[in-house]
Design a protein around this motif. Structure first.
Motif, PDB file in Angstrom:
ATOM      1  N   ASN A  53      -3.288   0.411  28.310  1.00 23.80           N
ATOM      2  CA  ASN A  53      -2.303   0.157  27.367  1.00 23.80           C
ATOM      3  C   ASN A  53      -1.573  -1.197  27.607  1.00 23.80           C
ATOM      4  N   THR A 102       0.812  -4.272  25.928  1.00 28.91           N
ATOM      5  CA  THR A 102       1.733  -4.922  24.924  1.00 28.91           C
ATOM      6  C   THR A 102       1.362  -5.899  23.660  1.00 28.91           C
ATOM      7  N   ARG A 150       6.199   0.376  29.829  1.00 29.34           N
ATOM      8  CA  ARG A 150       5.894   1.813  29.776  1.00 29.34           C
ATOM      9  C   ARG A 150       5.105   2.232  30.962  1.00 29.34           C
ATOM     10  N   ARG A 161       4.672   0.779  19.696  1.00 26.32           N
ATOM     11  CA  ARG A 161       5.611   1.275  20.347  1.00 26.32           C
ATOM     12  C   ARG A 161       6.358   2.645  19.719  1.00 26.32           C
ATOM     13  N   GLU A 177       5.815   6.658  20.592  1.00 26.83           N
ATOM     14  CA  GLU A 177       7.198   7.673  21.078  1.00 26.83           C
ATOM     15  C   GLU A 177       6.892   8.677  20.201  1.00 26.83           C
ATOM     16  N   ALA A 194      -1.313   6.825  23.151  1.00 24.28           N
ATOM     17  CA  ALA A 194      -1.367   5.339  22.838  1.00 24.28           C
ATOM     18  C   ALA A 194      -2.516   5.233  21.998  1.00 24.28           C
ATOM     19  N   GLY A 248       1.546  -4.050  17.012  1.00 26.30           N
ATOM     20  CA  GLY A 248       2.132  -2.904  18.162  1.00 26.30           C
ATOM     21  C   GLY A 248       2.184  -1.609  17.689  1.00 26.30           C
ATOM     22  N   THR A 276      -0.899   1.168  32.750  1.00 28.64           N
ATOM     23  CA  THR A 276      -0.358   0.077  31.869  1.00 28.64           C
ATOM     24  C   THR A 276      -1.042  -0.908  32.079  1.00 28.64           C
TER      25      THR A 276
END
Length: 436
Positions: free
Chosen positions: A184, A186, A85, A64, A68, A95, A62, A148
């Protein structure tokens, strides 16, 4: 080495796990928080050891916190809806930047090979590519999540030959569409989809979350998939842990036998989870509530039908209907379409913290489907829940079956005092015990 005997005992204790796991496929997923915490080099060493033991490893990562950071550098506001997101064009660039940088860091970690380190002589090849096909998640609750996406397909037909050739496969939290778009995703979605597509034996989440505990503050080491709903309904599990639990259940319901949620805060947590009895995380396993359950008075007829042929040939001591009815609370059964095709009984001896498992039977027509194993596991869990520490069985015909499942030979003197008085010296049953 300060204690060579202890080392030898430990090495021998993990041998059964090594034999059981060789040739199996594990999907190991970890969040960007693990990399940010500086734990990637150690995890790479541990996964390299799994690879050296003959385990086929697929890695999903991942990104995340890294996304950020990229958003902050570009002064782009992060937007979310229900924890997901909202990925616009600017966020997608962030990303992609984060995923690419992490991929290089992971490949570098697996390229270590200095002498006198766990990675010496490893020579691992880690392969990544466009293995994940994705589609847009679309509009949810009136909110367009834009770029997403959600996993549509994992190229298992391409991944399997790589694993069989001795390579590790690396999957990023990005997916691709047949039209050339990038989405993008998860990490959890990719990991579950990969585990299901590859028919993996285990899905292991190495997480930033602490050990999951119940409402009373007791650590939860094992749950069946149907028990997860009850735990989540207590509303005592943090949102991040609940998110992992939901994906673990999804994997189990999709055919993955075991899913593990393991905190990375413990050094070597993946190894401890896999190669020790209790582990250091929470394991979710599939169990059909409707098929494996505690017996009721309505099940007496079905149990008798299973028992009678074995009573006739002397395998079991004869039990009448009245005795089964009185002891029905000790029984568990496996049922399919209303038919009882497996049973077992658990008789506790609380003073010695022991329990006897008796009358373990599976219909001969389905004895190759692992239902005996399921019953044994179920009875072990019942005994643990009652605070008992040891299980014992008496058998005249199935000694090897129990030996293969961790039981060890014992004597009549090892039985609880009350059970010693009831021992039938004419049958001369063998005694086996197992620590829980």
């Amino acid at each position: 080495m300060e204690n060579p005997e202890q080392f030898v005992q430990w090495l021998r204790s993990v041998a059964p796990y090594i034999h059981a796991f060789r040739g199996k496929t594990f999907v190991v997923a970890f969040p960007g928080e693990l990399v940010k915490a500086g734990a990637l080099p150690v995890l790479a060493q541990d996964l390299s050891l799994l690879h050296a033991l003959g385990i086929k490893v697929v890695i999903v990562y991942g990104s995340r916190p890294q996304v950020e950071e990229q958003l902050a550098l570009r002064n782009v506001e992060a937007r979310f809806h229900n924890g997901l997101r909202i990925t616009d064009a600017a966020a997608l660039e962030c990303a992609k930047e984060a995923a690419g940088e992490l991929r290089l860091d992971i490949e570098a970690a697996f390229s270590q090979g200095l002498p006198n380190t766990p990675m010496a002589h490893a020579a691992i090849r880690i392969i990544s590519g466009n293995f994940v096909t994705a589609r847009p998640l679309g509009i949810v609750d009136g909110v367009d999540l834009e770029l997403t996406g959600v996993t549509r397909k994992v190229a298992y037909e391409t991944i399997h030959p790589i694993l069989n050739a001795g390579g590790l496969v690396l999957l990023s939290p990005l997916g691709f569409s047949p039209t050339g778009e990038v989405f993008n995703l998860t990490m959890e979605d990719v990991a579950v989809s990969a585990a299901m597509a590859l028919r993996a034996d285990k899905l292991i989440f190495i997480t930033e979350t602490p050990m999951i505990i119940d409402k009373a503050g007791v650590e939860i080491h094992e749950l069946s998939s149907h028990q997860v709903d009850a735990v989540l309904n207590y509303d005592c599990v943090p949102d991040d842990s609940a998110f992992y639990l939901q994906h673990a259940v999804q994997a189990c319901n999709g055919g993955v036998p075991r899913a593990h949620i393991v905190p990375f805060s413990t050094d070597g947590s993946a190894l401890l989870e896999l190669f020790t009895h209790d582990g250091v995380g929470t394991m979710v396993s599939f169990e059909n509530l409707e098929s494996l359950r505690d017996a009721t008075i309505e099940d007496v007829g079905g149990i008798l039908k299973l028992i009678e042929p074995l009573e006739a040939d002397g395998t079991l001591v004869k039990r009448g209907r009245e005795l089964i009815e009185r002891e029905i609370n000790y029984f568990s059964v496996i049922e399919h379409d209303g038919v009882i095709f497996g049973c077992a009984a658990l008789y506790p001896f609380p003073a010695e913290k022991m329990a006897e498992m008796a009358c373990l039977i599976v219909n001969p027509e389905v004895q190759t489907q692992g239902d005996g194993e399921r019953l044994l596991k179920h009875m072990e869990n019942r005994a643990r829940a009652a605070g008992l520490k040891k299980l014992f069985v008496l058998t005249t015909r199935t000694a090897h079956w129990f030996l293969k499942r961790g039981f060890v030979p014992a004597t009549v003197d090892d039985l609880p005092k009350d059970r010693q008085h009831m021992y039938n010296w004419q049958r001369k049953s063998l005694v086996f015990t197992k620590n829980l």
